[in-house]
Design a protein around this motif. Structure first.
Motif, PDB file in Angstrom:
ATOM      1  N   GLY A   1      36.163  46.535  36.408  1.00 53.40           N
ATOM      2  CA  GLY A   1      36.094  45.805  37.673  1.00 53.40           C
ATOM      3  C   GLY A   1      37.308  46.049  38.540  1.00 53.40           C
ATOM      4  O   GLY A   1      37.197  46.192  39.762  1.00 53.40           O
ATOM      5  N   GLN A   2      38.476  46.129  37.944  1.00 59.13           N
ATOM      6  CA  GLN A   2      39.687  46.415  38.698  1.00 59.13           C
ATOM      7  C   GLN A   2      39.648  47.826  39.280  1.00 59.13           C
ATOM      8  O   GLN A   2      40.103  48.056  40.399  1.00 59.13           O
ATOM      9  CB  GLN A   2      40.925  46.240  37.824  1.00 59.13           C
ATOM     10  N   GLY A   3      39.087  48.759  38.527  1.00 59.53           N
ATOM     11  CA  GLY A   3      38.955  50.131  39.028  1.00 59.53           C
ATOM     12  C   GLY A   3      38.013  50.207  40.220  1.00 59.53           C
ATOM     13  O   GLY A   3      38.287  50.900  41.207  1.00 59.53           O
ATOM     14  N   ILE A   4      36.906  49.479  40.142  1.00 58.93           N
ATOM     15  CA  ILE A   4      35.948  49.447  41.254  1.00 58.93           C
ATOM     16  C   ILE A   4      36.592  48.809  42.471  1.00 58.93           C
ATOM     17  O   ILE A   4      36.450  49.296  43.595  1.00 58.93           O
ATOM     18  CB  ILE A   4      34.668  48.697  40.836  1.00 58.93           C
ATOM     19  N   ALA A   5      37.342  47.714  42.268  1.00 58.67           N
ATOM     20  CA  ALA A   5      38.017  47.039  43.380  1.00 58.67           C
ATOM     21  C   ALA A   5      39.065  47.947  44.003  1.00 58.67           C
ATOM     22  O   ALA A   5      39.222  47.979  45.232  1.00 58.67           O
ATOM     23  CB  ALA A   5      38.656  45.745  42.897  1.00 58.67           C
ATOM     24  N   ALA A   6      39.782  48.711  43.192  1.00 60.73           N
ATOM     25  CA  ALA A   6      40.792  49.631  43.724  1.00 60.73           C
ATOM     26  C   ALA A   6      40.138  50.739  44.537  1.00 60.73           C
ATOM     27  O   ALA A   6      40.677  51.167  45.560  1.00 60.73           O
ATOM     28  CB  ALA A   6      41.610  50.216  42.577  1.00 60.73           C
ATOM     29  N   ALA A   7      38.964  51.190  44.089  1.00 59.63           N
ATOM     30  CA  ALA A   7      38.255  52.232  44.833  1.00 59.63           C
ATOM     31  C   ALA A   7      37.799  51.718  46.188  1.00 59.63           C
ATOM     32  O   ALA A   7      37.742  52.477  47.161  1.00 59.63           O
ATOM     33  CB  ALA A   7      37.063  52.724  44.025  1.00 59.63           C
ATOM     34  N   LYS A   8      37.483  50.430  46.271  1.00 57.27           N
ATOM     35  CA  LYS A   8      37.068  49.822  47.539  1.00 57.27           C
ATOM     36  C   LYS A   8      38.271  49.352  48.353  1.00 57.27           C
ATOM     37  O   LYS A   8      38.103  48.790  49.425  1.00 57.27           O
ATOM     38  CB  LYS A   8      36.168  48.612  47.268  1.00 57.27           C
ATOM     39  N   ARG A   9      39.458  49.561  47.796  1.00 60.07           N
ATOM     40  CA  ARG A   9      40.712  49.111  48.406  1.00 60.07           C
ATOM     41  C   ARG A   9      40.745  47.593  48.580  1.00 60.07           C
ATOM     42  O   ARG A   9      41.292  47.085  49.553  1.00 60.07           O
ATOM     43  CB  ARG A   9      40.979  49.815  49.722  1.00 60.07           C
ATOM     44  N   ALA A  10      40.137  46.891  47.677  1.00 58.50           N
ATOM     45  CA  ALA A  10      40.163  45.430  47.696  1.00 58.50           C
ATOM     46  C   ALA A  10      41.376  44.976  46.893  1.00 58.50           C
ATOM     47  O   ALA A  10      41.649  45.487  45.816  1.00 58.50           O
ATOM     48  CB  ALA A  10      38.897  44.867  47.081  1.00 58.50           C
ATOM     49  N   SER A  11      42.111  44.045  47.426  1.00 58.29           N
ATOM     50  CA  SER A  11      43.268  43.546  46.695  1.00 58.29           C
ATOM     51  C   SER A  11      42.828  42.372  45.822  1.00 58.29           C
ATOM     52  O   SER A  11      41.938  41.616  46.180  1.00 58.29           O
ATOM     53  CB  SER A  11      44.364  43.106  47.659  1.00 58.29           C
ATOM     54  N   GLY A  12      43.463  42.223  44.709  1.00 60.56           N
ATOM     55  CA  GLY A  12      43.121  41.135  43.817  1.00 60.56           C
ATOM     56  C   GLY A  12      43.878  39.871  44.161  1.00 60.56           C
ATOM     57  O   GLY A  12      44.818  39.876  44.953  1.00 60.56           O
TER      58      GLY A  12
END
Length: 73
Positions: free
Chosen positions: A53-64
């Motif tokens: 999930g963190q990898g997918i979020a990083a690909a979308k440039r979404a910050s956690g």
């Protein structure tokens, strides 16, 4: 002599984890080891899903994390 599963479960519920591990013939260690292994497998599964999930979020440039709090005007 056979015992019903309900009776066995009832007897097991009355025992603590320490009693399972210190059983005089060592049989109690087996259920404890099985539960420990199942817990470790679940932990690994959660970790893999989190990293995915963190990898997918990083690909979308979404910050956690939580959004920044904006000050009131």
């Amino acid at each position: 002599m056979t015992t019903s599963p309900a009776r066995v479960v009832g007897q097991l519920r009355r025992r603590t984890a320490a009693e399972f591990r210190t059983d005089e013939n060592g049989v109690g260690a087996m259920p404890f080891a099985v539960l420990a292994a199942a817990g470790q497998i679940e932990r690994n599964h959660i970790r893999e899903n989190t990293l995915e999930g963190q990898g997918i979020a990083a690909a979308k440039r979404a910050s956690g994390g939580r959004p920044k709090v904006r000050p009131r005007d």
